[in-house]
Design an enzyme around this catalytic site. Structure first.
Site, PDB file in Angstrom:
ATOM      1  N   MET A   1     -28.554   1.344 -63.523  1.00 47.78           N
ATOM      2  CA  MET A   1     -28.662  -0.044 -63.074  1.00 47.78           C
ATOM      3  C   MET A   1     -30.108  -0.518 -63.222  1.00 47.78           C
ATOM      4  O   MET A   1     -30.515  -1.509 -62.608  1.00 47.78           O
ATOM      5  CB  MET A   1     -28.168  -0.179 -61.631  1.00 47.78           C
ATOM      6  CG  MET A   1     -26.677   0.164 -61.525  1.00 47.78           C
ATOM      7  SD  MET A   1     -25.844  -0.587 -60.122  1.00 47.78           S
ATOM      8  CE  MET A   1     -26.772   0.065 -58.760  1.00 47.78           C
TER       9      MET A   1
ATOM     10  N   HIS B   1     -34.530   8.910 -64.202  1.00 46.90           N
ATOM     11  CA  HIS B   1     -33.727   8.394 -65.322  1.00 46.90           C
ATOM     12  C   HIS B   1     -34.221   8.979 -66.652  1.00 46.90           C
ATOM     13  O   HIS B   1     -33.422   9.308 -67.526  1.00 46.90           O
ATOM     14  CB  HIS B   1     -33.842   6.863 -65.396  1.00 46.90           C
ATOM     15  CG  HIS B   1     -33.230   6.152 -64.227  1.00 46.90           C
ATOM     16  ND1 HIS B   1     -33.987   5.502 -63.292  1.00 46.90           N
ATOM     17  CD2 HIS B   1     -31.935   5.998 -63.848  1.00 46.90           C
ATOM     18  CE1 HIS B   1     -33.184   4.946 -62.394  1.00 46.90           C
ATOM     19  NE2 HIS B   1     -31.940   5.241 -62.690  1.00 46.90           N
TER      20      HIS B   1
ATOM     21  N   LYS C   1     -28.390  13.590 -57.637  1.00 44.57           N
ATOM     22  CA  LYS C   1     -28.680  12.907 -56.365  1.00 44.57           C
ATOM     23  C   LYS C   1     -27.433  12.188 -55.847  1.00 44.57           C
ATOM     24  O   LYS C   1     -27.157  12.181 -54.662  1.00 44.57           O
ATOM     25  CB  LYS C   1     -29.833  11.922 -56.521  1.00 44.57           C
ATOM     26  CG  LYS C   1     -30.237  11.325 -55.174  1.00 44.57           C
ATOM     27  CD  LYS C   1     -31.331  10.336 -55.315  1.00 44.57           C
ATOM     28  CE  LYS C   1     -30.852   9.005 -55.818  1.00 44.57           C
ATOM     29  NZ  LYS C   1     -30.041   8.237 -54.840  1.00 44.57           N
TER      30      LYS C   1
HETATM   31  O1  PAF Z   1     -25.742   5.577 -60.391  1.00 43.73           O
HETATM   32  C1  PAF Z   1     -25.855   4.397 -60.776  1.00 43.73           C
HETATM   33  O2  PAF Z   1     -26.958   3.912 -61.086  1.00 43.73           O
HETATM   34  C2  PAF Z   1     -24.610   3.525 -60.867  1.00 43.73           C
HETATM   35  O3  PAF Z   1     -23.713   3.823 -59.834  1.00 43.73           O
HETATM   36  C3  PAF Z   1     -23.910   3.613 -62.237  1.00 43.73           C
HETATM   37  C4  PAF Z   1     -23.372   5.013 -62.503  1.00 43.73           C
HETATM   38  C5  PAF Z   1     -24.893   3.224 -63.333  1.00 43.73           C
HETATM   39  C6  PAF Z   1     -22.735   2.645 -62.278  1.00 43.73           C
HETATM   40  O4  PAF Z   1     -23.143   1.335 -62.099  1.00 43.73           O
END
Ligand code: PAF
Length: 282
Positions: free
Chosen positions: A30, A37, A151
């Site tokens: 997101m 990430h 997490k």
């Molecule tokens: O973990 C996240 O950032 C969100 O839940 C995801 C998997 C991108 C779905 O919107």
């Protein structure tokens, strides 16, 4: 790295890679990307020749009164960060691409059972939104591999269940949690913490590590361990939602001879809702 918003352009790119018999990995996010990430992108690249990172703040996984409007949207910073990673495409679909019939009329994917306790009990409907959007992102990107962070332990189990149940030909990889120097799990929502709250936040991981130590030392008094961890969180200034010791495989209440536990916790701290977990190989 190409930045693509249009699904037709994405399909052309995917078809080109498929013609070369290249495997494709997806890292759904997101946005407001951090080192956690980046580690998912690195892991994705180990398992596929091509990596698509998606940034989409999914409205259907936020409940009423949750932080959908205030969720940090930092797309320019995200683009700069991803340029230093092995991502091939940053896919930034609009809501009309992900939900062509709108969010109210959207076909939904619901995983029963597993979604109804722990975070699901405190955020009703949250996991339905997650599985619905992840299924849609899988349909758009058609990946061979998808990478999620440990997490969000319950989330990755729910997605694994969805993939198994729908026979989707996608391998799910779970990447270790990346932590700050003081142990706090990296999360986009840590940005909500003020300086004083930030100092209290590592108590969440500390209480889970403490449970891990006690389980490894042979304690199986799960209720006592959970209760004293929740008390420790409250003493540290957090408002615990739950602390739970479960079977790591399926989040069921564990038997004392369970081979692998997971201790999970969620707590409120100021504007932030923090979650974390530790796996304990007994
Ligand atoms: O973990 C996240 O950032 C969100 O839940 C995801 C998997 C991108 C779905 O919107």
């Amino acid at each position: 790295m190409k930045i693509i918003a249009d699904k037709h352009e994405l399909r052309e790119q995917l078809a080109e890679w498929r013609r070369e018999h290249e495997h494709i990995a997806i890292v759904p996010t997101m946005g407001n990307l951090h080192a956690g990430h980046v580690s998912l992108v690195d892991i994705a690249r180990e398992h596929a020749e091509r990596v698509v990172v998606t940034v989409f703040v999914n409205p259907t996984q936020f409940g009423a009164g949750e932080d959908f409007d205030s969720y940090p949207r930092t797309i320019d910073k995200d683009k700069r960060r991803l340029k230093k990673t092995p991502a091939d495409v940053l896919f930034v679909p609009g809501v009309e691409t992900v939900y062509p019939f709108g969010t109210e009329q959207a076909t939904r994917v619901v995983v029963p059972g597993l979604t109804e306790h722990l975070c699901g009990a405190f955020r009703p409907g949250h996991f339905d939104g997650v599985t619905t959007v992840v299924a849609r992102l899988f349909a758009l990107v058609q990946p061979d591999v998808a990478v999620f962070g440990q997490k969000d332990y319950q989330q990755q189990l729910v997605i694994r269940r969805m993939v198994d149940d729908l026979n989707l030909p996608i391998t799910i990889r779970t990447a270790p949690t990346v932590r700050e120097a003081d142990g706090l799990a990296m999360s986009s929502r840590n940005a909500y913490l003020d300086a004083a709250e930030r100092r209290c936040a590592p108590a969440l991981y500390e209480c889970l590590r403490n449970i891990k130590g006690q389980l490894l030392a042979g304690s199986r008094d799960f209720d006592v361990l959970e209760k004293s961890a929740a008390e420790a969180l409250a003493t540290a200034g957090l408002a615990p939602e739950y602390v739970a010791i479960r079977s790591a495989e399926d989040l069921a209440e564990p038997a004392p001879n369970c081979a692998k536990f997971v201790a999970l916790a969620a707590a409120r701290l100021g504007q932030a809702r923090l979650i974390d977990n530790v796996v304990v190989d007994a």
